[in-house]
Design a protein around this motif. Sequence first.
Motif, PDB file in Angstrom:
ATOM      1  N   GLY A 141       0.794  -1.226   0.000  1.00 37.34           N
ATOM      2  CA  GLY A 141       0.000   0.000   0.000  1.00 37.34           C
ATOM      3  C   GLY A 141       0.823   1.270   0.000  1.00 37.34           C
ATOM      4  O   GLY A 141       0.458   2.261   0.634  1.00 37.34           O
ATOM      5  N   PRO A 170       2.051   3.523  -2.806  1.00 36.26           N
ATOM      6  CA  PRO A 170       2.078   3.795  -4.253  1.00 36.26           C
ATOM      7  C   PRO A 170       3.220   4.689  -4.712  1.00 36.26           C
ATOM      8  O   PRO A 170       3.687   4.536  -5.845  1.00 36.26           O
ATOM      9  CB  PRO A 170       0.714   4.473  -4.494  1.00 36.26           C
ATOM     10  N   ALA A 171       3.684   5.616  -3.867  1.00 29.56           N
ATOM     11  CA  ALA A 171       4.800   6.462  -4.309  1.00 29.56           C
ATOM     12  C   ALA A 171       6.079   5.639  -4.405  1.00 29.56           C
ATOM     13  O   ALA A 171       6.932   5.889  -5.264  1.00 29.56           O
ATOM     14  CB  ALA A 171       4.990   7.658  -3.373  1.00 29.56           C
ATOM     15  N   ARG A 213       5.731   3.894  -7.654  1.00 31.41           N
ATOM     16  CA  ARG A 213       5.902   4.820  -8.785  1.00 31.41           C
ATOM     17  C   ARG A 213       7.361   5.196  -8.998  1.00 31.41           C
ATOM     18  O   ARG A 213       7.823   5.344 -10.131  1.00 31.41           O
ATOM     19  CB  ARG A 213       5.059   6.074  -8.558  1.00 31.41           C
ATOM     20  N   THR A 254      -2.597  12.248  -6.813  1.00 31.10           N
ATOM     21  CA  THR A 254      -2.956  10.953  -7.406  1.00 31.10           C
ATOM     22  C   THR A 254      -2.655   9.769  -6.487  1.00 31.10           C
ATOM     23  O   THR A 254      -2.931   8.626  -6.842  1.00 31.10           O
ATOM     24  CB  THR A 254      -2.164  10.727  -8.714  1.00 31.10           C
ATOM     25  N   LEU A 255      -2.067  10.029  -5.334  1.00 28.01           N
ATOM     26  CA  LEU A 255      -1.666   8.927  -4.460  1.00 28.01           C
ATOM     27  C   LEU A 255      -2.795   8.496  -3.540  1.00 28.01           C
ATOM     28  O   LEU A 255      -3.497   9.335  -2.967  1.00 28.01           O
ATOM     29  CB  LEU A 255      -0.477   9.342  -3.580  1.00 28.01           C
ATOM     30  N   ALA A 256      -2.933   7.192  -3.353  1.00 29.84           N
ATOM     31  CA  ALA A 256      -3.860   6.694  -2.329  1.00 29.84           C
ATOM     32  C   ALA A 256      -3.399   7.126  -0.936  1.00 29.84           C
ATOM     33  O   ALA A 256      -4.190   7.191  -0.003  1.00 29.84           O
ATOM     34  CB  ALA A 256      -3.941   5.168  -2.402  1.00 29.84           C
ATOM     35  N   THR A 257      -2.115   7.422  -0.827  1.00 33.14           N
ATOM     36  CA  THR A 257      -1.550   7.865   0.445  1.00 33.14           C
ATOM     37  C   THR A 257      -1.439   9.387   0.525  1.00 33.14           C
ATOM     38  O   THR A 257      -0.637   9.919   1.293  1.00 33.14           O
ATOM     39  CB  THR A 257      -0.146   7.264   0.610  1.00 33.14           C
TER      40      THR A 257
END
Lengths: 428, 428
Positions: A415, A417-418, A421, B290-293
Amino acid sequence: MINLTTTAPTFAADFTTLVNARREADADVARDVRAIIARVRDEGDAAVHAYTKSFDRHDLDATGWQIDREEWRAAYDGLAPDLRAALQLAAQRIATYHEKQKPQGTDSTDANGIRTGARWNAIEHAGIYIPGGRAAYPSSVLMNAIPAKVAGVDRIVMVTPTPDGEVNPLVLAAAHIVGVDELWRIGGAQAIAALAYGTDRLRPVDVITGPGNAWVAEAKRQLYGVVGIDMVAGPSEIVVVADGENRADWIAADLLSQSEHDPTSQSILFTDSAAFADAVAAEVDAQIETLATSKVARAAWDANGAIIVVRTLEEALPLVDRLAAEHLELACDDPQALFDKVRHAGSVFMGRHTPEAIGDYVAGPNHVLPTGRRARFASGLSVLDFMKRTSFLQLGPQGLAAIGPAAVALAEAEGLPAHARSVALRLP
Amino acid sequence: MINLTTTAPTFAADFTTLVNARREADADVARDVRAIIARVRDEGDAAVHAYTKSFDRHDLDATGWQIDREEWRAAYDGLAPDLRAALQLAAQRIATYHEKQKPQGTDSTDANGIRTGARWNAIEHAGIYIPGGRAAYPSSVLMNAIPAKVAGVDRIVMVTPTPDGEVNPLVLAAAHIVGVDELWRIGGAQAIAALAYGTDRLRPVDVITGPGNAWVAEAKRQLYGVVGIDMVAGPSEIVVVADGENRADWIAADLLSQSEHDPTSQSILFTDSAAFADAVAAEVDAQIETLATSKVARAAWDANGAIIVVRTLEEALPLVDRLAAEHLELACDDPQALFDKVRHAGSVFMGRHTPEAIGDYVAGPNHVLPTGRRARFASGLSVLDFMKRTSFLQLGPQGLAAIGPAAVALAEAEGLPAHARSVALRLP
């Protein structure tokens, strides 16, 4: 002193009591030390000055905050020649032993061009605490400062309390021999706090090592994380494993060399000869009377001494491991055979001609060792305590293509995402 | 986020403020943790049960205190194939890297027959803490347990809280891959205390490592000395040194990979290009959305992010050393030239294709690293954290005759007559 024998029905319980006996600082010390640290952090030099006036009974502005290099040199020049030679021999042997501890870095590149490795660097600033009064030992200066010097530390700051303003010339001479960079007349928890946080006068350090009383040890424990420290130090101990072929007076002296340190020190003998056990007990009693340190030695031996009769020396070894002692003597003809079966000990002294005290001074290995069963997980002071490792990593496009997708999968599963990415953007 | 430039007249003061900014636990946490530790020490399993009911909202007697091996295996079997392969690749690369850390003992004998050396042994029992909830990362299992495994630890005990009784299958799968020995559903300061002191159910360990929240970190700090610990851990940070030739979106993602961890995380960019600085700032703002976090990342970036424009990348290096960051990226064509001038960093990521996140997962080096400027004196987790060194010494009559008199002289000068006698009695 307690007498145990492994054949007694209560042995298991009695030995467990011995292993678990606590000889360490209490909650009051922790509370006092918290207050001292907080005040030094807030008030800096003013707090150090006030505590020194109160605990060491001198005015730092009058005596000077630091002791000059010229005084170290004068103390060295004033030593008796045999003592000067002894300190020099010790310093040289300690340096030689510790040189071998310097760690190697690594640097390797795999078939995908992925480079991984580690580099060791010395810390910049080390603080060395040396007690004042009864326990002001020049050997402590050598054992703490030489590993820092060998590591390549830029600045070695020694602190030592000078109760009533009195300096210890042996400590000064040792500072001269090692070549420390600064020597301050401050001690106690206030000195540890000043080293950790710094004050207007004293630049902070990165690591603090060295022996001290319960307040000093607790201050180091509380400030661990603000600085690195050597170890949480407690009362010393020695375990001697000896067969009946030893001289009782030698082994008695070895046991007493621990007992004379402090009333909380512990000395334990394991032997497979009941007659030898009795002979050593008698020798201890006889020798104590003749010691200038008899009062301390008697208190320690009575409270914490133990003689344990075992069926065979091998039977002692699992018990030795449970004690995980600071010092372990193996006084028998084939000490290596026993040593091979020992897992937990700070330092081991093998054979009949290796009294522990030889390691305290001149043999080379460090005498700053884990106490209070901490040899289960801790090591003696070394060059590594004054160095740290930086890992490194270098990938090119090919390497990233090889392992990047796995990182993306894991980052997404976690979890983050950065994270994903930052790798995915660089993939083709 | 703050913007600084080294040419500004207030730069020195502003940078010092950045270096000294405290992002760590407060006194309340310390007090709470002291109470929890005391209760677990006194009441054992009953206290652990009660705290788990209160903090994690489940009844250990109902859910089970431990999670069975069959459940780890089932979790592993249930993984998506790419994730299973990713964890296996990570485990294998981490093991390979850490194998190189295994230390060598020494054993040498001088011309006088004086034998000195050191032997390394693994600790017996290691405790690995893995957080539950948001930060339950399988990568943490690998990074903590594999060095213990490589060291040769006998028993690896993993603990992890399962809030509301819910387990994390990724963590279970990682436990299966490494092959830990026990897995307990307990967490928080109470789990650390149970590991350190042991309870009726849980045998104590010698060393505790692994990430955790402020309570866990504080419990480890307070129990340091009862057990060994990896390091006092604080919020994470990344420092990126990048020239203007980088892609702004790559570097922005790198900065955000730190910010998304926790609102206290810190991300700092040094660049010699003002235009690149602006481009990265814009990219960060765009990517965050754009991040879920995004909520965490925004909070961290706003509070602790910084972009610092320097005249040259070299100018950044002394500033980088003052920050002594956990993670340091050197994104330029010749990163080695910069790395050669860096002294303090936990782990360094070199070149344009080495995002920090690749090191979090699969590259090999450990991701448990010193935070909060502790890279000045501390190292990342390694095999050495699960081993300890026993020094040893063996003298015969000739060796003792050579160096014994110096030991006698020093012991007498230090006022320790039993030390002197233990050597003198053995001299001819």
